[in-house]
Design a protein around this motif. Structure first.
Motif, PDB file in Angstrom:
ATOM      1  N   THR A   1      -3.283   0.655  -3.133  1.00 26.19           N
ATOM      2  CA  THR A   1      -2.090   0.161  -3.825  1.00 26.19           C
ATOM      3  C   THR A   1      -1.898   0.835  -5.172  1.00 26.19           C
ATOM      4  O   THR A   1      -0.968   0.511  -5.911  1.00 26.19           O
ATOM      5  CB  THR A   1      -2.190  -1.356  -4.073  1.00 26.19           C
ATOM      6  OG1 THR A   1      -3.308  -1.615  -4.931  1.00 26.19           O
ATOM      7  CG2 THR A   1      -2.350  -2.127  -2.772  1.00 26.19           C
TER       8      THR A   1
ATOM      9  N   PHE B   1       0.856  -1.182   0.000  1.00 20.75           N
ATOM     10  CA  PHE B   1       0.000   0.000   0.000  1.00 20.75           C
ATOM     11  C   PHE B   1       0.894   1.235   0.000  1.00 20.75           C
ATOM     12  O   PHE B   1       2.094   1.151   0.312  1.00 20.75           O
ATOM     13  CB  PHE B   1      -0.914  -0.010   1.228  1.00 20.75           C
ATOM     14  CG  PHE B   1      -1.973  -1.071   1.182  1.00 20.75           C
ATOM     15  CD1 PHE B   1      -3.141  -0.868   0.454  1.00 20.75           C
ATOM     16  CD2 PHE B   1      -1.815  -2.282   1.849  1.00 20.75           C
ATOM     17  CE1 PHE B   1      -4.127  -1.847   0.393  1.00 20.75           C
ATOM     18  CE2 PHE B   1      -2.789  -3.262   1.803  1.00 20.75           C
ATOM     19  CZ  PHE B   1      -3.951  -3.048   1.066  1.00 20.75           C
TER      20      PHE B   1
ATOM     21  N   PHE C   1       0.447  -5.569   1.110  1.00 20.59           N
ATOM     22  CA  PHE C   1      -0.805  -6.058   0.539  1.00 20.59           C
ATOM     23  C   PHE C   1      -0.732  -7.580   0.531  1.00 20.59           C
ATOM     24  O   PHE C   1       0.201  -8.167  -0.025  1.00 20.59           O
ATOM     25  CB  PHE C   1      -0.990  -5.537  -0.889  1.00 20.59           C
ATOM     26  CG  PHE C   1      -2.133  -6.180  -1.624  1.00 20.59           C
ATOM     27  CD1 PHE C   1      -3.434  -5.770  -1.417  1.00 20.59           C
ATOM     28  CD2 PHE C   1      -1.901  -7.214  -2.533  1.00 20.59           C
ATOM     29  CE1 PHE C   1      -4.491  -6.368  -2.086  1.00 20.59           C
ATOM     30  CE2 PHE C   1      -2.952  -7.811  -3.221  1.00 20.59           C
ATOM     31  CZ  PHE C   1      -4.247  -7.393  -2.991  1.00 20.59           C
TER      32      PHE C   1
END
Length: 537
Positions: free
Chosen positions: A200, A110, A116
């Motif tokens: 993201t 992120f 992530f």
């Protein structure tokens, strides 16, 4: 003598060294000057309204293009209409169509630097499911039975029934995109709000003044190709004419999007020769939804009269300057399951007037508009006031219906108010583009069963509404291609014959930019703007 010569040599040596030092320093200064920091690359863009709090799991006032800058999906809908890997590198589907296993990309972070992973994916899915009532329009959400973390990079999705459009709906901008777990509220309920918009995606929101400006900068943690410009500045300019003025004054260096300016202004900018211009392929349908459950439009003959009275050829030529094709059906024949050979409603004032006569709406000597039982035939047509093309549609509709004796009251309001009218049914006619790819036809048909958009209210007065809803429910879980095609044929044929939509044209997206801006393209969906590939020379 030798000593004297030595001192003379020493004197000249010192002088020589001093000169070398001076020249070196001068050269060094020149080198520093030539290596001064490169000029910051800025893309100045404009939008009609504030971008909103950018909560990935909610809707208005969040603006979809801005949500897509920050948040990404497991899969992406490409410009050529294919589903391609994105945050998920690959996936497998069980033989019964009820289980999907996604392998996630490794080393994705992120924008705040946190990882992530499958746990983050599950946390976001579960947050959406906790507020599932908000997402009733999306049949996919109702089909989710369970979410599982298999390992750090493997996520499993279990459905109640097979649902053929799963991947298309995972590609949507909302509600299944991913907020950093660090930015969830303490309650865990993102329906109440989020701490900061952290995803993201290739962009990070760096500055924000509500109603004025939003500044996005490059996400240095981004896993893919990073944006080519340093900053994307989104200036809030509600008025389309003011947007054109700002562009010509070089306060903007990009105009992009359906309805961002009038097509008249687009043509003028194009013909000036000063700028680059582009038009996308058709992406959706411009349409007026007609309420089958309110006032005069309850009557099928009145709805059919409206179909015959609107001069689509004149509209496309005069308002759209030939940039779009007229629409004879709710969805273009090139959309899946929509090449049905439906007979268009031909433009005919004579036929429209005859239908109104049959419906009991009579011409009254000396009066401009038709009446029945002492009531004037008046309809309200609603549209978003800041959208130049929607406003033009309303004005053309008003003029065309006046010719057959229908009075049209035009109501232009801000987007949120129009959204509420669509939900409540407080309209006779309301502007309502179809959703386009990757939504159509499955998401559009699925949403027709709930009062979340204009579609439900347009249809709710139909005597066969229950049958339409039943077919909509069955088609989305059908695993038989031939049966699925037949059910779509029944749905769209019925809606066409019942005249609850007035299709106008198959809409395109525009782009205008100076010659020093490069990399301007269109995506497969009208709701995302590929800013990351754009550059300023």
């Amino acid at each position: 003598m030798a000593a004297k010569q030595f001192h003379k040599f020493k004197k000249y040596a010192v002088l020589f060294i001093s000169l070398v030092l001076i020249v070196s320093m001068a050269a060094g200064c020149g080198s520093q000057s030539s290596q001064s920091p490169a000029k910051e690359k800025i893309l100045n863009f404009s939008w009609a309204k504030d971008i909103g709090p950018l909560n990935p799991h909610l809707y208005n006032p969040n603006q979809m293009f801005a949500q897509a800058l920050v948040y990404e999906a497991l899969v992406q809908y490409s410009a050529d209409g294919k589903i391609i890997p994105w945050l998920a590198e690959s996936w497998t589907i069980s033989p019964d169509g009820k289980e999907y296993i996604f392998k996630l990309r490794k080393d994705v972070k992120f924008s705040d630097g946190t990882p992530f992973n499958a746990a983050a994916v599950k946390k976001n899915f579960d947050a959406v499911l906790a507020n599932s009532k908000r997402h009733d329009w999306l049949a996919f959400i109702r089909q989710i039975k369970e979410t599982q973390v298999i390992d750090d990079t493997t996520f499993k999705l279990v459905l109640k029934e097979a649902y053929y459009p799963v991947l298309q709906e995972l590609a949507l901008i909302r509600p299944i995109r991913f907020l950093a777990p660090s930015q969830f509220p303490d309650s865990g309920n993102t329906g109440e709000g989020i701490k900061k918009p952290v995803g993201t995606g290739p962009w990070v929101l760096s500055e924000y003044k509500q109603g004025e400006v939003a500044v996005f900068v490059r996400n240095e943690h981004y896993w893919g190709p990073k944006p080519k410009v340093d900053k994307l500045i989104v200036k809030i300019i509600p008025d389309s004419e003011s947007r054109v003025v700002a562009f010509e004054k070089k306060e903007l260096n990009l105009i992009y999007g359906n309805g961002s300016i009038s097509l008249d202004a687009f043509k003028q900018l194009q013909q000036s020769g000063k700028y680059e211009t582009k038009l996308s392929e058709p992406l959706a349908t411009r349409v007026m939804a007609i309420n089958s459950n309110k006032g005069a439009t309850k009557d099928l003959k009145v709805r059919q009269a409206i179909q015959h009275a609107f001069n689509k050829d004149a509209f496309v030529k005069g308002i759209l300057f030939g940039t779009e094709l007229k629409a004879d059906t709710l969805l273009a024949p090139n959309f899946p399951y929509c090449n049905l050979g439906l007979k268009p409603y031909e433009y005919s004032e004579t036929q429209a007037k005859a239908l109104l006569e049959e419906a009991g709406w009579k011409e009254v000597p000396g009066k401009e508009f038709r009446e029945k039982d002492g009531q004037v035939l008046e309809l309200e047509a609603c549209f978003v006031s800041t959208d130049a093309i929607q406003k033009s549609v309303g004005e053309v509709l008003q003029g065309d219906l006046k010719k057959i004796g229908i009075k049209v009251k035009l109501t232009g309001e801000e987007e949120g108010a129009i959204g509420e009218r669509q939900k409540s049914g407080n309209f006779n006619l309301i502007y309502s583009d179809t959703w386009g790819a990757p939504y159509d036809p499955h998401s559009l048909v699925g949403s027709m069963r709930e009062p979340a958009h204009a579609d439900y209210q347009a249809q709710v007065g139909l005597p066969m509404k229950a049958d339409i809803d039943r077919l909509a429910s069955e088609v989305l879980v059908s695993t038989d291609e031939a049966k699925r095609q037949e059910m779509y044929r029944q749905i769209f044929t019925t809606l066409h014959e019942q005249a609850v939509y007035l299709p106008l044209s198959y809409l395109t997206t525009i782009a205008v930019y100076p010659k020093n801006v490069t990399g301007v393209t269109f995506m497969g969906s009208q709701y995302e703007i590929p800013f990351a590939g754009m550059d300023v020379q």
